[in-house]
Design a protein around this motif. Structure first.
Motif, PDB file in Angstrom:
ATOM      1  N   MET A 204       0.815  -1.219   0.000  1.00 41.70           N
ATOM      2  CA  MET A 204       0.000   0.000   0.000  1.00 41.70           C
ATOM      3  C   MET A 204       0.849   1.270   0.000  1.00 41.70           C
ATOM      4  O   MET A 204       0.347   2.345  -0.306  1.00 41.70           O
ATOM      5  N   TYR A 205       2.126   1.169   0.368  1.00 43.76           N
ATOM      6  CA  TYR A 205       2.980   2.344   0.439  1.00 43.76           C
ATOM      7  C   TYR A 205       3.499   2.696  -0.951  1.00 43.76           C
ATOM      8  O   TYR A 205       4.566   2.275  -1.369  1.00 43.76           O
ATOM      9  N   GLN A 206       2.713   3.481  -1.654  1.00 45.46           N
ATOM     10  CA  GLN A 206       3.108   3.959  -2.972  1.00 45.46           C
ATOM     11  C   GLN A 206       2.839   5.458  -3.006  1.00 45.46           C
ATOM     12  O   GLN A 206       1.747   5.907  -2.663  1.00 45.46           O
ATOM     13  N   TYR A 207       3.829   6.207  -3.412  1.00 46.95           N
ATOM     14  CA  TYR A 207       3.754   7.654  -3.364  1.00 46.95           C
ATOM     15  C   TYR A 207       3.842   8.220  -4.771  1.00 46.95           C
ATOM     16  O   TYR A 207       4.716   7.848  -5.544  1.00 46.95           O
ATOM     17  N   SER A 208       2.942   9.136  -5.073  1.00 52.09           N
ATOM     18  CA  SER A 208       2.910   9.712  -6.415  1.00 52.09           C
ATOM     19  C   SER A 208       3.843  10.916  -6.504  1.00 52.09           C
ATOM     20  O   SER A 208       4.146  11.572  -5.501  1.00 52.09           O
ATOM     21  N   LEU A 209       4.254  11.197  -7.715  1.00 52.74           N
ATOM     22  CA  LEU A 209       5.089  12.367  -7.960  1.00 52.74           C
ATOM     23  C   LEU A 209       4.322  13.644  -7.628  1.00 52.74           C
ATOM     24  O   LEU A 209       4.891  14.588  -7.071  1.00 52.74           O
ATOM     25  N   ASP A 210       3.029  13.673  -7.930  1.00 47.81           N
ATOM     26  CA  ASP A 210       2.213  14.856  -7.615  1.00 47.81           C
ATOM     27  C   ASP A 210       2.200  15.140  -6.113  1.00 47.81           C
ATOM     28  O   ASP A 210       2.326  16.295  -5.691  1.00 47.81           O
ATOM     29  N   SER A 211       2.045  14.087  -5.319  1.00 51.96           N
ATOM     30  CA  SER A 211       2.048  14.271  -3.862  1.00 51.96           C
ATOM     31  C   SER A 211       3.411  14.770  -3.391  1.00 51.96           C
ATOM     32  O   SER A 211       3.496  15.679  -2.563  1.00 51.96           O
ATOM     33  N   PHE A 212       4.457  14.176  -3.919  1.00 50.09           N
ATOM     34  CA  PHE A 212       5.802  14.601  -3.550  1.00 50.09           C
ATOM     35  C   PHE A 212       5.999  16.078  -3.879  1.00 50.09           C
ATOM     36  O   PHE A 212       6.513  16.849  -3.058  1.00 50.09           O
ATOM     37  N   LEU A 213       5.590  16.498  -5.063  1.00 47.54           N
ATOM     38  CA  LEU A 213       5.761  17.892  -5.478  1.00 47.54           C
ATOM     39  C   LEU A 213       4.958  18.842  -4.592  1.00 47.54           C
ATOM     40  O   LEU A 213       5.409  19.955  -4.294  1.00 47.54           O
ATOM     41  N   THR A 214       3.773  18.413  -4.156  1.00 48.13           N
ATOM     42  CA  THR A 214       2.961  19.229  -3.251  1.00 48.13           C
ATOM     43  C   THR A 214       3.718  19.488  -1.953  1.00 48.13           C
ATOM     44  O   THR A 214       3.796  20.625  -1.470  1.00 48.13           O
ATOM     45  N   PHE A 215       4.295  18.436  -1.375  1.00 48.24           N
ATOM     46  CA  PHE A 215       5.024  18.591  -0.121  1.00 48.24           C
ATOM     47  C   PHE A 215       6.353  19.317  -0.327  1.00 48.24           C
ATOM     48  O   PHE A 215       6.811  20.055   0.551  1.00 48.24           O
ATOM     49  N   LEU A 216       6.945  19.150  -1.472  1.00 50.04           N
ATOM     50  CA  LEU A 216       8.159  19.886  -1.798  1.00 50.04           C
ATOM     51  C   LEU A 216       7.864  21.382  -1.843  1.00 50.04           C
ATOM     52  O   LEU A 216       8.606  22.199  -1.272  1.00 50.04           O
ATOM     53  N   ASP A 217       6.777  21.750  -2.499  1.00 50.97           N
ATOM     54  CA  ASP A 217       6.372  23.164  -2.563  1.00 50.97           C
ATOM     55  C   ASP A 217       6.100  23.725  -1.165  1.00 50.97           C
ATOM     56  O   ASP A 217       6.492  24.853  -0.850  1.00 50.97           O
ATOM     57  N   LYS A 218       5.433  22.932  -0.321  1.00 53.83           N
ATOM     58  CA  LYS A 218       5.158  23.383   1.049  1.00 53.83           C
ATOM     59  C   LYS A 218       6.455  23.634   1.812  1.00 53.83           C
ATOM     60  O   LYS A 218       6.577  24.623   2.540  1.00 53.83           O
ATOM     61  N   ALA A 219       7.408  22.738   1.650  1.00 56.27           N
ATOM     62  CA  ALA A 219       8.691  22.889   2.338  1.00 56.27           C
ATOM     63  C   ALA A 219       9.412  24.140   1.864  1.00 56.27           C
ATOM     64  O   ALA A 219       9.980  24.890   2.669  1.00 56.27           O
ATOM     65  N   ILE A 220       9.366  24.402   0.577  1.00 54.56           N
ATOM     66  CA  ILE A 220      10.030  25.595   0.023  1.00 54.56           C
ATOM     67  C   ILE A 220       9.362  26.865   0.531  1.00 54.56           C
ATOM     68  O   ILE A 220      10.030  27.820   0.927  1.00 54.56           O
ATOM     69  N   GLU A 221       8.041  26.872   0.567  1.00 56.78           N
ATOM     70  CA  GLU A 221       7.302  28.042   1.054  1.00 56.78           C
ATOM     71  C   GLU A 221       7.589  28.350   2.517  1.00 56.78           C
ATOM     72  O   GLU A 221       7.655  29.506   2.922  1.00 56.78           O
TER      73      GLU A 221
END
Length: 156
Positions: free
Chosen positions: A11-28
């Motif tokens: 079940m542990y599968q992570y999408s690129l879209d989700s990763f990019l969302t959290f990456l953007d949050k970290a940058i902000e």
């Protein structure tokens, strides 16, 4: 590392879209800095912590320790945990595989399982552990026995 979690649980599968969302949050969330090197350091720390929290939040409780162990071993392998100890591939492989000798006589069978004794003998093939079985058997058997039988030996 995150992609390898699907080996632990499908079940542990992570999408690129989700990763990019959290990456953007970290940058902000990361504070600005005058120097580029300082900004990069802050971004790196923020991104690592944000991704760690995101992944860890979605794990089953019994898999959180596995993830932290995987992360720690990977950072150790990359030399990111300090200079006081160098990564040793032979130790790492021994830890992962848990090899043991076959057909070995256990002189400590009254308290140590045969499998554990055979693994201790195999450990003596690694550098810095050549005398481990001897210490276990002859030099300090009572100390090892007390530690082995302790309900929480990691705290001893």
């Amino acid at each position: 590392l995150v992609n390898q979690l699907c080996i632990v649980e499908h079940m542990y599968q992570y999408s690129l879209d989700s990763f990019l969302t959290f990456l953007d949050k970290a940058i902000e969330r990361t504070a600005l800095a005058e120097e580029i090197a300082e900004r990069i350091g802050r971004l790196t720390s923020s991104i690592r912590l944000t991704i760690f929290r995101w992944v860890n939040r979605g794990l089953f409780e019994e898999h959180k320790l596995i993830f932290c162990t995987m992360l720690t071993l990977r950072l150790f392998q990359l030399g990111k945990l300090g200079d006081h100890e160098k990564f040793n591939a032979a130790y790492y492989n021994f830890l992962l595989r848990g090899p043991s000798m076959s057909d070995c006589e256990n002189p400590l069978r009254d308290w140590l399982p045969n499998k554990a004794w055979c693994m201790a003998l195999k450990l003596t093939e690694l550098e810095d552990f050549e005398l481990f079985a001897q210490h276990l058997e002859k030099d300090a058997p009572n100390r090892f026995k007390e530690w082995f039988n302790d309900p929480a030996p990691e705290g001893s």
